[in-house]
Design an enzyme around this catalytic site. Structure first.
Site, PDB file in Angstrom:
ATOM      1  N   TRP A  64       0.843  -1.204   0.000  1.00  0.00           N
ATOM      2  CA  TRP A  64       0.000   0.000   0.000  1.00  0.00           C
ATOM      3  C   TRP A  64       0.869   1.241   0.000  1.00  0.00           C
ATOM      4  O   TRP A  64       0.592   2.206  -0.728  1.00  0.00           O
ATOM      5  CB  TRP A  64      -0.966  -0.007   1.180  1.00  0.00           C
ATOM      6  CG  TRP A  64      -1.916  -1.165   1.127  1.00  0.00           C
ATOM      7  CD1 TRP A  64      -2.022  -2.192   2.026  1.00  0.00           C
ATOM      8  CD2 TRP A  64      -2.887  -1.444   0.099  1.00  0.00           C
ATOM      9  NE1 TRP A  64      -2.992  -3.072   1.622  1.00  0.00           N
ATOM     10  CE2 TRP A  64      -3.538  -2.648   0.451  1.00  0.00           C
ATOM     11  CE3 TRP A  64      -3.267  -0.783  -1.076  1.00  0.00           C
ATOM     12  CZ2 TRP A  64      -4.547  -3.203  -0.334  1.00  0.00           C
ATOM     13  CZ3 TRP A  64      -4.274  -1.342  -1.858  1.00  0.00           C
ATOM     14  CH2 TRP A  64      -4.897  -2.536  -1.485  1.00  0.00           C
ATOM     15  N   ASP A  95      -1.413   6.706   6.407  1.00  0.00           N
ATOM     16  CA  ASP A  95      -2.467   5.758   6.044  1.00  0.00           C
ATOM     17  C   ASP A  95      -2.659   4.846   7.249  1.00  0.00           C
ATOM     18  O   ASP A  95      -1.784   4.056   7.587  1.00  0.00           O
ATOM     19  CB  ASP A  95      -2.009   4.961   4.805  1.00  0.00           C
ATOM     20  CG  ASP A  95      -3.014   3.893   4.372  1.00  0.00           C
ATOM     21  OD1 ASP A  95      -4.003   3.665   5.100  1.00  0.00           O
ATOM     22  OD2 ASP A  95      -2.793   3.278   3.298  1.00  0.00           O
ATOM     23  N   LYS A  98     -11.671  -2.114   7.260  1.00  0.00           N
ATOM     24  CA  LYS A  98     -10.806  -2.922   8.120  1.00  0.00           C
ATOM     25  C   LYS A  98     -11.308  -2.860   9.562  1.00  0.00           C
ATOM     26  O   LYS A  98     -11.551  -3.868  10.184  1.00  0.00           O
ATOM     27  CB  LYS A  98      -9.352  -2.444   8.048  1.00  0.00           C
ATOM     28  CG  LYS A  98      -8.802  -2.213   6.630  1.00  0.00           C
ATOM     29  CD  LYS A  98      -8.477  -3.486   5.912  1.00  0.00           C
ATOM     30  CE  LYS A  98      -8.272  -3.376   4.414  1.00  0.00           C
ATOM     31  NZ  LYS A  98      -7.318  -2.417   3.902  1.00  0.00           N
TER      32      LYS A  98
HETATM   33  C1  LIG Z   1      -6.798  -2.073   2.468  1.00  0.00           C
HETATM   34  C2  LIG Z   1      -5.791  -0.991   2.484  1.00  0.00           C
HETATM   35  C3  LIG Z   1      -5.744   0.001   1.486  1.00  0.00           C
HETATM   36  C4  LIG Z   1      -6.661  -0.007   0.274  1.00  0.00           C
HETATM   37  O1  LIG Z   1      -7.931   0.319   0.649  1.00  0.00           O
HETATM   38  P1  LIG Z   1      -9.106   0.492  -0.435  1.00  0.00           P
HETATM   39  O2  LIG Z   1     -10.176   1.087   0.406  1.00  0.00           O
HETATM   40  O3  LIG Z   1      -9.417  -0.874  -0.952  1.00  0.00           O
HETATM   41  O4  LIG Z   1      -8.622   1.386  -1.499  1.00  0.00           O
HETATM   42  C5  LIG Z   1      -4.818   1.005   1.609  1.00  0.00           C
HETATM   43  N1  LIG Z   1      -3.961   1.038   2.646  1.00  0.00           N
HETATM   44  C6  LIG Z   1      -3.980   0.098   3.616  1.00  0.00           C
HETATM   45  C7  LIG Z   1      -3.017   0.199   4.745  1.00  0.00           C
HETATM   46  C8  LIG Z   1      -4.893  -0.934   3.565  1.00  0.00           C
HETATM   47  O5  LIG Z   1      -4.899  -1.864   4.525  1.00  0.00           O
END
Ligand SMILES: *Cc1c(COP(=O)(O)O)cnc(C)c1O
Length: 360
Positions: free
Chosen positions: A102, A172, A196
């Site tokens: 990511w 993030d 998540k």
């Molecule tokens: C799942 C995830 C993403 C991507 O998320 P989407 O909502 O599917 O775009 C980005 N960063 C992290 C750390 C993630 O766990």
């Protein structure tokens, strides 16, 4: 009814009391005679929901008043582009720490809009650690520094805030938000996809320091400009209304049933401890991450034998421990144990692993 223990990395398990309440309110939410899915997002009923959700979110994370909370769509992945479009606006430079897929995707997207630089990477060892970061590594002219706070695929997590000085730090936190206290004032921006640890897929929550908003590049699409959404209190267009409602229920559960973020963190430490202690003592299963960099939310582990891993995943699934197969880039298994995973789910998994170890 029989519910499995769901170790999925995302979308992932939600608190049972939240699902039960959502079911009870499905046909008539708060006496409105309608489901939240059917409500106008401009109605008084929905205004109460979105304002209540934001207030609880601010309270639980102790978000200072000079930060906006935005409820957006497009997933965390859209943020990878929105961040450079909105913030790579002074020197056209940004620093990225690459600690997983990511983080790398975010860097690659940033590089499309300006001078993005990899400050440090842990790709040399399959992203199994967080690189040591020192103040001199960061470019004082960078418009921001981007990090991925919890690396969902690799099971790593920062143990300290990188020393970025006055450069705005952007994190993030998709897979760790609401699992631990966060000193929001240390960040220029925090963002997280909801699927998540917060709500169903379709909602992304951004926490942005107000003074950073309003300098997007001219080419920025309106929908990708944070100012558009900040000025309209996330109601510029139709927001992901049902997800926002479920987030409100999750926050209510977190506050009133769990007892807040600190209590949640204590429980998360306990849950992860049960699994790590077992892994550290096992002669069959091994954790792929060491010491301080270990995530409380995502715990990858391997046997070292691909066939045995497969057998374990199959038997675990048959016994109601589902979505435990590891990401293809790490192999083996991964147990994602977000806030909604009960302690007993982790304990039962460890009991099952112990039994499997004896029999194999
Ligand atoms: C799942 C995830 C993403 C991507 O998320 P989407 O909502 O599917 O775009 C980005 N960063 C992290 C750390 C993630 O766990």
């Amino acid at each position: 009814m029989s519910r499995v223990y769901n170790f999925s990395a995302g979308p992932s398990t939600l608190p049972l009391p939240v699902l039960e309440r959502a079911a009870a309110e499905m046909l008539d939410c708060n006496g409105s005679g309608q489901s939240v899915m059917e409500m106008s997002h401009r109605s008084k009923d929905f205004e109460k929901i979105i304002c209540g959700t934001e207030a609880l979110f601010r309270e639980l994370l102790a978000i200072p008043d000079n930060y906006k909370v935005l409820f957006l769509q497009g997933g965390a992945s859209s943020q990878f582009a929105m961040i450079p479009l909105n913030f790579m606006n002074k020197n056209g430079k940004a620093d990225y720490v690459v600690t997983g897929q990511w983080a790398k995707k975010s860097y690659q997207e940033g590089a499309r809009y300006g001078n993005a630089r990899v400050v440090a990477s842990s790709e040399d060892k399959t992203f199994s650690y967080i690189p040591e970061l020192t103040a001199d590594m960061f470019d004082p002219e960078a418009d921001y520094v981007h990090v991925c706070w919890n690396n969902t695929i690799y099971g790593t997590h920062y143990s300290k805030i990188p020393p970025v000085g006055n450069i705005p730090l952007i994190a993030d936190m998709s897979s760790s938000i609401l699992s631990e206290k966060v000193d929001v004032a240390k960040y220029g921006m925090i963002y997280a996809g909801a699927q998540k640890n917060m709500a169903p897929a379709g909602l992304t929550v951004c926490i942005i320091r107000e003074d950073m908003i309003g300098n997007a590049r001219d080419i920025t699409p309106n929908m990708f400009n944070y100012k558009t959404h900040a000025d309209a209190n996330s109601l510029f267009n139709t927001p992901p209304a049902y997800c926002i409602y479920i987030l409100g229920l999750v926050l209510d559960w977190l506050k009133n049933e769990v007892g807040g973020i600190e209590k949640m963190h204590e429980i998360n430490v306990k849950k992860a401890g049960i699994l790590y202690d077992f892994l550290d003592g096992s002669s069959m299963f091994k954790s792929t991450v060491k010491g301080d960099d270990r995530s409380l939310m995502n715990i990858p582990f391997v046997t070292g034998d691909g066939e045995l891993d497969k057998k374990f995943v199959a038997e675990a699934t048959a016994n109601g421990f589902v979505n435990i197969k590891g990401h293809r880039s790490v192999g083996g298994m991964r147990a994602s144990i977000y806030n909604a995973m009960p302690v007993e789910g982790v304990q039962k998994l460890v009991d099952f692993m112990s039994e499997f170890e004896k029999n194999n």
